[in-house]
Motif scaffolding. Structure first.
Motif, PDB file in Angstrom:
ATOM      1  N   LEU A   1       0.826  -1.169   0.092  1.00 30.68           N
ATOM      2  CA  LEU A   1      -0.001   0.159  -0.151  1.00 30.68           C
ATOM      3  C   LEU A   1       0.839   1.107  -0.153  1.00 30.68           C
ATOM      4  CD1 LEU A   1      -3.016  -1.145   2.510  1.00 30.68           C
ATOM      5  CD2 LEU A   1      -3.067  -0.552  -0.063  1.00 30.68           C
ATOM      6  N   PRO A   2       0.622   2.151  -0.766  1.00 29.26           N
ATOM      7  CA  PRO A   2       1.680   3.167  -1.128  1.00 29.26           C
ATOM      8  C   PRO A   2       1.169   4.380  -0.191  1.00 29.26           C
ATOM      9  CG  PRO A   2      -0.019   3.250  -2.645  1.00 29.26           C
ATOM     10  CD  PRO A   2      -0.372   2.070  -2.122  1.00 29.26           C
ATOM     11  N   PRO A   3       2.305   5.114   0.295  1.00 27.41           N
ATOM     12  CA  PRO A   3       2.115   6.437   1.231  1.00 27.41           C
ATOM     13  C   PRO A   3       1.793   7.323   0.385  1.00 27.41           C
ATOM     14  CG  PRO A   3       4.391   5.691   1.052  1.00 27.41           C
ATOM     15  CD  PRO A   3       3.630   4.675  -0.036  1.00 27.41           C
ATOM     16  N   ILE A   4       2.075   7.598  -0.943  1.00 29.19           N
ATOM     17  CA  ILE A   4       1.756   8.680  -1.746  1.00 29.19           C
ATOM     18  C   ILE A   4       0.384   9.059  -1.971  1.00 29.19           C
ATOM     19  CG2 ILE A   4       2.133   9.789  -3.802  1.00 29.19           C
ATOM     20  CD1 ILE A   4       4.671   7.754  -4.204  1.00 29.19           C
ATOM     21  N   ASN A   5      -0.114  10.163  -1.646  1.00 28.24           N
ATOM     22  CA  ASN A   5      -1.623  10.717  -1.399  1.00 28.24           C
ATOM     23  C   ASN A   5      -2.260  10.654  -2.820  1.00 28.24           C
ATOM     24  OD1 ASN A   5      -1.416  10.711   1.086  1.00 28.24           O
ATOM     25  ND2 ASN A   5      -1.146  12.927   1.341  1.00 28.24           N
ATOM     26  N   ASP A   6      -1.342  10.828  -4.039  1.00 31.59           N
ATOM     27  CA  ASP A   6      -1.988  10.870  -5.240  1.00 31.59           C
ATOM     28  C   ASP A   6      -2.429   9.612  -5.708  1.00 31.59           C
ATOM     29  OD1 ASP A   6       0.453  10.300  -5.890  1.00 31.59           O
ATOM     30  OD2 ASP A   6       0.703  11.868  -7.363  1.00 31.59           O
ATOM     31  N   VAL A   7      -1.927   8.470  -5.088  1.00 34.92           N
ATOM     32  CA  VAL A   7      -2.213   7.154  -5.790  1.00 34.92           C
ATOM     33  C   VAL A   7      -3.487   6.870  -5.104  1.00 34.92           C
ATOM     34  CG1 VAL A   7      -1.699   4.760  -5.741  1.00 34.92           C
ATOM     35  CG2 VAL A   7      -0.022   6.459  -6.133  1.00 34.92           C
ATOM     36  N   ILE A   8      -4.657   6.440  -5.786  1.00 35.23           N
ATOM     37  CA  ILE A   8      -5.952   6.203  -5.152  1.00 35.23           C
ATOM     38  C   ILE A   8      -6.215   4.929  -5.096  1.00 35.23           C
ATOM     39  CG2 ILE A   8      -6.923   8.486  -5.944  1.00 35.23           C
ATOM     40  CD1 ILE A   8      -8.784   6.732  -7.801  1.00 35.23           C
ATOM     41  N   ALA A   9      -5.375   3.821  -5.720  1.00 36.67           N
ATOM     42  CA  ALA A   9      -5.861   2.595  -5.818  1.00 36.67           C
ATOM     43  C   ALA A   9      -4.557   1.641  -6.049  1.00 36.67           C
ATOM     44  CB  ALA A   9      -6.963   2.214  -7.011  1.00 36.67           C
ATOM     45  N   LEU A  10      -4.502   0.514  -5.431  1.00 30.73           N
ATOM     46  CA  LEU A  10      -3.536  -0.489  -5.512  1.00 30.73           C
ATOM     47  C   LEU A  10      -4.161  -1.751  -6.164  1.00 30.73           C
ATOM     48  CD1 LEU A  10      -0.477  -1.462  -4.826  1.00 30.73           C
ATOM     49  CD2 LEU A  10      -1.379  -2.214  -2.846  1.00 30.73           C
ATOM     50  N   LEU A  11      -3.856  -2.298  -7.286  1.00 31.56           N
ATOM     51  CA  LEU A  11      -4.672  -3.343  -7.920  1.00 31.56           C
ATOM     52  C   LEU A  11      -3.870  -4.055  -8.899  1.00 31.56           C
ATOM     53  CD1 LEU A  11      -7.696  -0.918  -9.650  1.00 31.56           C
ATOM     54  CD2 LEU A  11      -7.730  -2.197  -7.290  1.00 31.56           C
ATOM     55  N   PRO A  12      -4.290  -5.360  -8.828  1.00 33.08           N
ATOM     56  CA  PRO A  12      -3.674  -6.472  -9.709  1.00 33.08           C
ATOM     57  C   PRO A  12      -3.927  -5.970 -11.260  1.00 33.08           C
ATOM     58  CG  PRO A  12      -5.022  -7.507  -8.412  1.00 33.08           C
ATOM     59  CD  PRO A  12      -5.504  -5.952  -8.183  1.00 33.08           C
ATOM     60  N   GLN A  13      -3.197  -6.328 -12.335  1.00 35.35           N
ATOM     61  CA  GLN A  13      -3.290  -5.855 -13.472  1.00 35.35           C
ATOM     62  C   GLN A  13      -3.265  -7.080 -14.391  1.00 35.35           C
ATOM     63  OE1 GLN A  13      -0.865  -3.029 -15.494  1.00 35.35           O
ATOM     64  NE2 GLN A  13      -2.652  -2.179 -16.693  1.00 35.35           N
ATOM     65  N   GLY A  14      -4.335  -7.455 -15.133  1.00 28.14           N
ATOM     66  CA  GLY A  14      -4.357  -8.569 -16.039  1.00 28.14           C
ATOM     67  C   GLY A  14      -4.037  -8.159 -17.510  1.00 28.14           C
ATOM     68  N   GLU A  15      -4.231  -9.255 -18.334  1.00 27.95           N
ATOM     69  CA  GLU A  15      -4.327  -9.085 -19.908  1.00 27.95           C
ATOM     70  C   GLU A  15      -5.187  -8.178 -20.258  1.00 27.95           C
ATOM     71  OE1 GLU A  15      -4.449 -12.646 -21.831  1.00 27.95           O
ATOM     72  OE2 GLU A  15      -2.515 -13.465 -20.946  1.00 27.95           O
ATOM     73  N   LYS A  16      -6.402  -8.060 -19.604  1.00 28.53           N
ATOM     74  CA  LYS A  16      -7.625  -7.128 -20.218  1.00 28.53           C
ATOM     75  C   LYS A  16      -7.791  -5.678 -19.291  1.00 28.53           C
ATOM     76  CE  LYS A  16     -10.343 -11.148 -21.592  1.00 28.53           C
ATOM     77  NZ  LYS A  16     -11.525 -11.786 -21.528  1.00 28.53           N
ATOM     78  N   GLY A  17      -6.790  -5.602 -18.507  1.00 25.75           N
ATOM     79  CA  GLY A  17      -6.599  -4.411 -17.670  1.00 25.75           C
ATOM     80  C   GLY A  17      -6.682  -4.528 -16.298  1.00 25.75           C
ATOM     81  N   TRP A  18      -7.315  -3.677 -15.726  1.00 24.84           N
ATOM     82  CA  TRP A  18      -7.182  -3.848 -14.002  1.00 24.84           C
ATOM     83  C   TRP A  18      -8.224  -4.675 -13.652  1.00 24.84           C
ATOM     84  CZ3 TRP A  18      -3.326  -1.492 -12.303  1.00 24.84           C
ATOM     85  CH2 TRP A  18      -2.452  -0.101 -12.669  1.00 24.84           C
ATOM     86  N   GLU A  19      -7.931  -5.530 -12.329  1.00 23.16           N
ATOM     87  CA  GLU A  19      -8.782  -6.278 -11.829  1.00 23.16           C
ATOM     88  C   GLU A  19      -9.296  -5.589 -10.492  1.00 23.16           C
ATOM     89  OE1 GLU A  19      -9.467  -9.218 -12.814  1.00 23.16           O
ATOM     90  OE2 GLU A  19      -8.025  -9.797 -14.159  1.00 23.16           O
ATOM     91  N   PRO A  20     -10.589  -4.820 -10.784  1.00 20.70           N
ATOM     92  CA  PRO A  20     -11.017  -3.888  -9.565  1.00 20.70           C
ATOM     93  C   PRO A  20     -11.714  -4.458  -8.646  1.00 20.70           C
ATOM     94  CG  PRO A  20     -12.594  -3.595 -11.740  1.00 20.70           C
ATOM     95  CD  PRO A  20     -11.349  -4.600 -12.194  1.00 20.70           C
ATOM     96  N   LEU A  21     -12.051  -5.800  -8.921  1.00 22.23           N
ATOM     97  CA  LEU A  21     -12.805  -6.219  -7.656  1.00 22.23           C
ATOM     98  C   LEU A  21     -12.113  -7.237  -6.827  1.00 22.23           C
ATOM     99  CD1 LEU A  21     -16.273  -7.142  -9.332  1.00 22.23           C
ATOM    100  CD2 LEU A  21     -15.152  -4.900  -8.477  1.00 22.23           C
ATOM    101  N   CYS A  22     -10.705  -6.907  -6.779  1.00 27.29           N
ATOM    102  CA  CYS A  22      -9.934  -7.853  -5.820  1.00 27.29           C
ATOM    103  C   CYS A  22      -8.637  -6.808  -5.554  1.00 27.29           C
ATOM    104  CB  CYS A  22      -9.384  -9.066  -6.284  1.00 27.29           C
ATOM    105  SG  CYS A  22      -8.514  -9.893  -4.962  1.00 27.29           S
TER     106      CYS A  22
END
Length: 204
Positions: A120-141
């Motif tokens: 989890l990043p301390p930088i405030n301008d990062v709003i999400a930490l997500l896995p990324q797959g071949e089709k893009g972000w995996e937003p529901l995990c």
């Protein structure tokens, strides 16, 4: 030291491809939603379950979880998908970070979630930490800062409905999978969603 987080579990889908309610499907004798809640409670003291079916799920959701009724939007007859459900849950969260989970992740692993939390990043301008797959972000995990709510509301008010559309204009950090091949396979497998009868046969 990990920051305090809460968990939001989305269980408001229509399960149209499955043909029956995915949240209540039993894997190794346990309903998927109940299993997801149990793992979430190992990672956070406060777990919210957003659903349009309170009566159906009250018997499988642990008492420590908080059920949130997903209201229908004006002129709509069905729930409007995960983005709206997330907004409803996010309104209740008080911690800095929230872990968002779909209810149909049969290979969810609390040890992997713990390793991801260390990123989890301390930088405030990062709003999400997500896995990324071949089709893009995996937003529901993945993890979101709770102060992303204004951005989400604005996107929704402008007619946006998809996570991918919202995340395309946001600052997102990619979860780094392990260098260990076996662990990396577990991480990738954890993102498997049980959406169809064929998917169910893969885990049965």
């Amino acid at each position: 030291m990990n920051p305090a987080i809460s968990v939001i579990i989305l269980a408001g889908g229509q399960s149209s491809r499955m043909g029956r309610d995915k949240a209540l499907i039993r894997v190794e004798g346990i309903p998927l939603l109940q299993r997801t809640c149990a793992i979430a409670l190992q990672r956070a003291p406060e777990v919210f379950v957003v659903t349009s079916a309170l009566r159906d799920y009250s018997k499988v959701v642990p008492d420590r979880c908080i059920l949130i009724k997903e209201p229908l939007l004006a002129n709509e007859s069905k729930p409007q998908g995960p983005l709206v459900g997330f907004i409803q849950g996010l309104k209740q969260v008080k911690t800095e970070w929230v872990l968002l989970l779909a209810c149909d992740l049969p290979r969810l692993n609390q040890e992997i979630l713990q390793r991801w939390m260390l990123q989890l990043p301390p930088i405030n301008d990062v709003i999400a930490l997500l896995p990324q797959g071949e089709k893009g972000w995996e937003p529901l995990c993945g993890f979101y800062r709770t102060d992303c709510l204004p951005s989400l509301n604005q996107f929704r008010q402008q007619g946006g409905r998809s996570f991918q559309g919202w995340l395309a204009q946001a600052s997102v950090q990619t979860i780094q999978f392990s260098d260990d091949p076996d662990t990396k396979r577990q991480e990738q497998a954890m993102l498997f969603n049980c959406n169809t009868p064929e998917d169910l046969r893969q885990i049965s």
